[in-house]
Design a protein around this motif. Structure first.
Motif, PDB file in Angstrom:
ATOM      1  N   UNK A 126       0.818  -1.214   0.000  1.00 43.60           N
ATOM      2  CA  UNK A 126       0.000   0.000   0.000  1.00 43.60           C
ATOM      3  C   UNK A 126       0.853   1.266   0.000  1.00 43.60           C
ATOM      4  N   UNK A 127       2.093   1.169   0.543  1.00 40.52           N
ATOM      5  CA  UNK A 127       2.973   2.333   0.520  1.00 40.52           C
ATOM      6  C   UNK A 127       3.402   2.657  -0.903  1.00 40.52           C
ATOM      7  N   UNK A 128       3.559   1.633  -1.729  1.00 37.46           N
ATOM      8  CA  UNK A 128       3.886   1.850  -3.137  1.00 37.46           C
ATOM      9  C   UNK A 128       2.662   2.335  -3.906  1.00 37.46           C
ATOM     10  N   UNK A 129       1.514   1.751  -3.630  1.00 39.95           N
ATOM     11  CA  UNK A 129       0.292   2.115  -4.352  1.00 39.95           C
ATOM     12  C   UNK A 129      -0.146   3.538  -4.053  1.00 39.95           C
ATOM     13  N   UNK A 130       0.181   4.032  -2.866  1.00 40.67           N
ATOM     14  CA  UNK A 130      -0.170   5.410  -2.503  1.00 40.67           C
ATOM     15  C   UNK A 130       0.988   6.375  -2.734  1.00 40.67           C
ATOM     16  N   UNK A 131       2.095   5.871  -3.247  1.00 40.35           N
ATOM     17  CA  UNK A 131       3.290   6.678  -3.522  1.00 40.35           C
ATOM     18  C   UNK A 131       3.746   7.442  -2.279  1.00 40.35           C
ATOM     19  N   UNK A 132       3.799   6.724  -1.169  1.00 33.85           N
ATOM     20  CA  UNK A 132       4.278   7.304   0.088  1.00 33.85           C
ATOM     21  C   UNK A 132       5.490   6.556   0.632  1.00 33.85           C
ATOM     22  N   UNK A 133       6.041   5.617  -0.135  1.00 37.11           N
ATOM     23  CA  UNK A 133       7.126   4.794   0.389  1.00 37.11           C
ATOM     24  C   UNK A 133       8.432   5.569   0.558  1.00 37.11           C
ATOM     25  N   UNK A 134       8.513   6.776   0.000  1.00 37.54           N
ATOM     26  CA  UNK A 134       9.740   7.553   0.158  1.00 37.54           C
ATOM     27  C   UNK A 134       9.806   8.294   1.482  1.00 37.54           C
ATOM     28  N   UNK A 135       8.749   8.244   2.278  1.00 36.33           N
ATOM     29  CA  UNK A 135       8.757   8.869   3.595  1.00 36.33           C
ATOM     30  C   UNK A 135       9.101   7.803   4.644  1.00 36.33           C
ATOM     31  N   UNK A 136      10.143   8.077   5.443  1.00 36.16           N
ATOM     32  CA  UNK A 136      10.570   7.112   6.444  1.00 36.16           C
ATOM     33  C   UNK A 136      11.191   5.868   5.859  1.00 36.16           C
ATOM     34  N   UNK A 137      11.829   5.993   4.709  1.00 34.18           N
ATOM     35  CA  UNK A 137      12.406   4.843   4.015  1.00 34.18           C
ATOM     36  C   UNK A 137      13.784   4.517   4.593  1.00 34.18           C
ATOM     37  N   UNK A 138      13.917   3.330   5.165  1.00 35.77           N
ATOM     38  CA  UNK A 138      15.187   2.822   5.658  1.00 35.77           C
ATOM     39  C   UNK A 138      15.559   1.620   4.798  1.00 35.77           C
ATOM     40  N   UNK A 139      16.509   1.797   3.888  1.00 37.19           N
ATOM     41  CA  UNK A 139      16.824   0.746   2.930  1.00 37.19           C
ATOM     42  C   UNK A 139      17.408  -0.489   3.615  1.00 37.19           C
ATOM     43  N   UNK A 140      17.923  -0.332   4.842  1.00 36.53           N
ATOM     44  CA  UNK A 140      18.470  -1.493   5.545  1.00 36.53           C
ATOM     45  C   UNK A 140      17.357  -2.441   5.992  1.00 36.53           C
ATOM     46  N   UNK A 141      16.190  -1.894   6.334  1.00 33.90           N
ATOM     47  CA  UNK A 141      15.085  -2.716   6.837  1.00 33.90           C
ATOM     48  C   UNK A 141      14.144  -3.157   5.731  1.00 33.90           C
ATOM     49  N   UNK A 142      13.937  -2.304   4.747  1.00 32.01           N
ATOM     50  CA  UNK A 142      13.011  -2.609   3.643  1.00 32.01           C
ATOM     51  C   UNK A 142      13.672  -2.192   2.343  1.00 32.01           C
ATOM     52  N   UNK A 143      14.599  -3.018   1.858  1.00 36.02           N
ATOM     53  CA  UNK A 143      15.454  -2.603   0.753  1.00 36.02           C
ATOM     54  C   UNK A 143      14.993  -2.989  -0.633  1.00 36.02           C
ATOM     55  N   UNK A 144      13.858  -3.683  -0.766  1.00 38.99           N
ATOM     56  CA  UNK A 144      13.387  -4.081  -2.078  1.00 38.99           C
ATOM     57  C   UNK A 144      12.639  -2.965  -2.791  1.00 38.99           C
ATOM     58  N   UNK A 145      12.944  -2.772  -4.079  1.00 32.33           N
ATOM     59  CA  UNK A 145      12.265  -1.789  -4.929  1.00 32.33           C
ATOM     60  C   UNK A 145      12.405  -0.362  -4.390  1.00 32.33           C
ATOM     61  N   UNK A 146      13.528  -0.074  -3.786  1.00 34.86           N
ATOM     62  CA  UNK A 146      13.712   1.264  -3.221  1.00 34.86           C
ATOM     63  C   UNK A 146      13.828   2.342  -4.285  1.00 34.86           C
ATOM     64  N   UNK A 147      14.163   1.956  -5.534  1.00 30.77           N
ATOM     65  CA  UNK A 147      14.277   2.973  -6.578  1.00 30.77           C
ATOM     66  C   UNK A 147      12.947   3.673  -6.849  1.00 30.77           C
ATOM     67  N   UNK A 148      11.855   3.119  -6.339  1.00 30.68           N
ATOM     68  CA  UNK A 148      10.551   3.755  -6.533  1.00 30.68           C
ATOM     69  C   UNK A 148      10.416   5.060  -5.761  1.00 30.68           C
TER      70      UNK A 148
END
Length: 404
Positions: free
Chosen positions: A133-155
Motif C-alpha cells: 500500500x505504501x507503493x500504491x499510494x506513492x508514500x514509500x519515500x517517507x521514512x524509508x530505511x533501505x536497511x530494513x526494507x530494501x526491495x524496490x527502493x528505486x521507486x
C-alpha cells in the motif's frame, strides 16, 4: 458489432507490433534524449555490483546517484512545457487529459513490476520491502530505511515525481489567474529557500547516526531517510526544470537571445563543478565521491539542479550545434529508460540467480549487467509500456514532441 470490435483489436495489435524503436527515435528531440539516456546509465552505474565495476569508472560511479537529479530536471521541464505552453497561448489546462495521460504513462509498467516484487519475492534484490500500500499510494519515500526494507527502493524518486504531477497543474492554474506575474518568482524562491532551510534543520538529527558501512557510498542511512528521499527536500530539480520551461514559453525573445548553447553549457558545467565542490567540503578522510556535509546538503542539490537545467537548455539547441547527428543508441536507451529504471535491480538479481553471483565480476559481469538490464527493460516496454502509450494516443491527442 463483435466482428468490428475484434477487427479493431487486431489492427491495434498489429500497429503496436509494427511500431519500431528506430521509428520512434527519429521523431524525438535528440538533446533531451541524450540526457535521458545519460541519466539512466548513471543510475545503473550507481547500482552496478562493485566487483563488476571497471577501475576507470570507480570515480564516476560515486556520482551515479546524480542521474536521478537529472531525471527530475527533465521531468520538471517536460511537464512544465506541456502545461505552460498552453497557458502562454491563452489555452486552459485540461486536468482530465493531463492526469489520464500521466496515469497511462506511469502506472501500467509500475504496477506490473510491483506485482513481480510482491508475488515473486525470490526475484527481489532484497528479501524485505515496504508494504504494497505504501507503493500504491506513492508514500514509500517517507521514512524509508533501505536497511530494513530494501526491495524496490528505486521507486522513491517515482513518488517524488507523482507528487509533482498532482500539485503542479493546480499551481499553474492558480498562478495563471493572478494578475501579477511576479508571484511565480516569489513561489519559486520560496520553494528553493524553504528546501535549503529545511535540509539545514534536518541535518543535525540525520547526522547523529553513524555513517553507512556500504563501500559504494559515504551516505548515512539516517541522512537518506531524513533528507535524500522525502519529497519536501528534493524539489530543486523539478523546480529548475519547470522554470526553464516557463522561461522558454513566456519569454521566447529572451530565450532566443540568451539561450546560446555555448553559454548555457558552460554555465551548466560550472554549476555542476560547484556542486561537486560543496558536496566535498570539507573533505572527509577515507571517502571518495560525495561526502556528507551540511554545506553539501543545503547548497549541493540546488547547484546540481541549476547545472542540469543549464545543460538541458543547451541540449534543446542540439540541432543548431550538431544538425541531424545523434549519439548512437542514445535515443533507444532514452525510450527504454523508464522500464529500465523500474527493472534493473530485479534484472541484476535474477542474473545472479541464473548464472551465479560470480558472474557479476570483471568486464564480463559489467557487460552482463548492462545487457541484461536493457534487455529486460525492452521486454517490459514492448509488452506493457508501449501498448498503453498507444491506448493513450488513441484516447487523447498526443502532445507535440514532449518525449514523455
Amino acid at each position: 458489432m463483435e466482428m468490428s470490435v475484434r477487427a479493431a483489436g487486431v489492427a491495434w495489435v498489429r500497429q503496436a507490433a509494427s511500431t519500431t524503436l528506430s521509428g520512434l527515435v527519429s521523431s524525438r528531440a535528440a538533446g533531451p534524449d541524450f540526457l535521458r539516456a545519460l541519466a539512466i546509465l548513471l543510475v545503473m552505474l550507481w547500482h552496478l555490483p562493485r566487483p563488476a565495476t571497471p577501475a576507470m569508472l570507480e570515480g564516476l560511479k560515486q556520482y551515479g546517484w546524480t542521474g536521478v537529479d537529472l531525471f527530475f530536471v527533465l521531468s520538471g521541464y517536460l511537464i512544465g512545457t506541456q502545461l505552460l505552453a498552453k497557458v502562454a497561448r491563452g489555452q486552459k489546462v485540461n486536468f482530465r487529459d493531463f492526469y489520464l495521460k500521466r496515469a497511462l504513462r506511469i502506472l501500467p509498467a509500475f504496477l506490473v513490476v510491483l506485482a513481480v516484487y510482491v508475488f515473486l519475492p525470490a526475484l527481489r534484490e532484497n528479501p524485505t520491502m515496504q508494504a504494497p500500500w505504501r507503493f500504491l499510494t506513492f508514500t514509500m519515500n517517507f521514512g524509508l530505511d533501505y536497511r530494513a526494507t530494501g526491495g524496490f527502493t528505486q521507486a522513491w524518486s517515482l513518488c517524488v515525481e507523482e507528487h509533482f504531477y498532482l500539485v503542479f497543474p493546480v499551481l499553474v492554474l492558480l498562478l495563471s489567474r493572478l494578475r501579477w506575474g511576479g508571484w511565480t518568482l516569489v513561489l519559486a524562491c520560496g520553494v528553493l529557500l524553504g528546501g535549503m532551510l529545511l535540509r539545514a534543520a534536518l541535518w543535525e538529527d540525520a547526522m547523529s547516526a553513524p555513517l553507512a558501512d556500504n563501500a559504494t557510498a559515504s551516505l548515512a542511512p539516517a541522512y537518506l531517510e531524513a533528507i535524500y528521499y522525502p519529497t519536501y527536500c528534493r524539489l530543486d530539480g523539478l523546480l529548475f526544470g519547470a522554470l526553464l520551461a516557463a522561461f522558454k514559453a513566456f519569454k521566447p525573445d529572451l530565450w532566443r537571445r540568451y539561450g546560446d548553447p555555448r553559454w548555457t553549457l558552460v554555465a551548466g558545467m560550472v554549476a555542476i563543478a560547484l556542486a561537486v565542490l560543496v558536496f566535498h567540503y570539507p573533505a572527509t578522510p577515507g571517502f571518495r565521491g560525495p561526502t556528507l556535509t551540511l554545506v553539501g546538503a543545503v547548497f549541493g542539490y540546488p547547484l546540481l539542479a541549476l547545472g542540469c537545467a543549464c545543460v538541458l537548455a543547451a541540449s534543446l539547441e542540439w540541432e543548431r550545434a550538431f544538425g541531424a547527428w545523434r549519439v548512437p543508441g542514445a535515443g533507444t536507451i532514452a525510450i527504454l529508460s523508464y522500464s529500465i529504471y523500474l527493472t534493473h535491480k530485479l534484472s541484476s538479481h535474477a542474473t545472479e540467480l541464473l548464472f551465479g553471483k560470480e558472474s557479476m565480476n570483471g568486464v564480463g559481469g559489467f557487460a552482463l549487467y548492462f545487457v541484461s538490464s536493457i534487455a529486460v527493460g525492452a521486454v517490459l516496454w514492448a509488452a506493457v509500456e508501449r501498448p498503453f502509450l498507444l491506448i493513450r494516443d488513441r484516447m487523447l491527442p498526443p502532445a507535440r514532441a514532449t518525449n514523455t
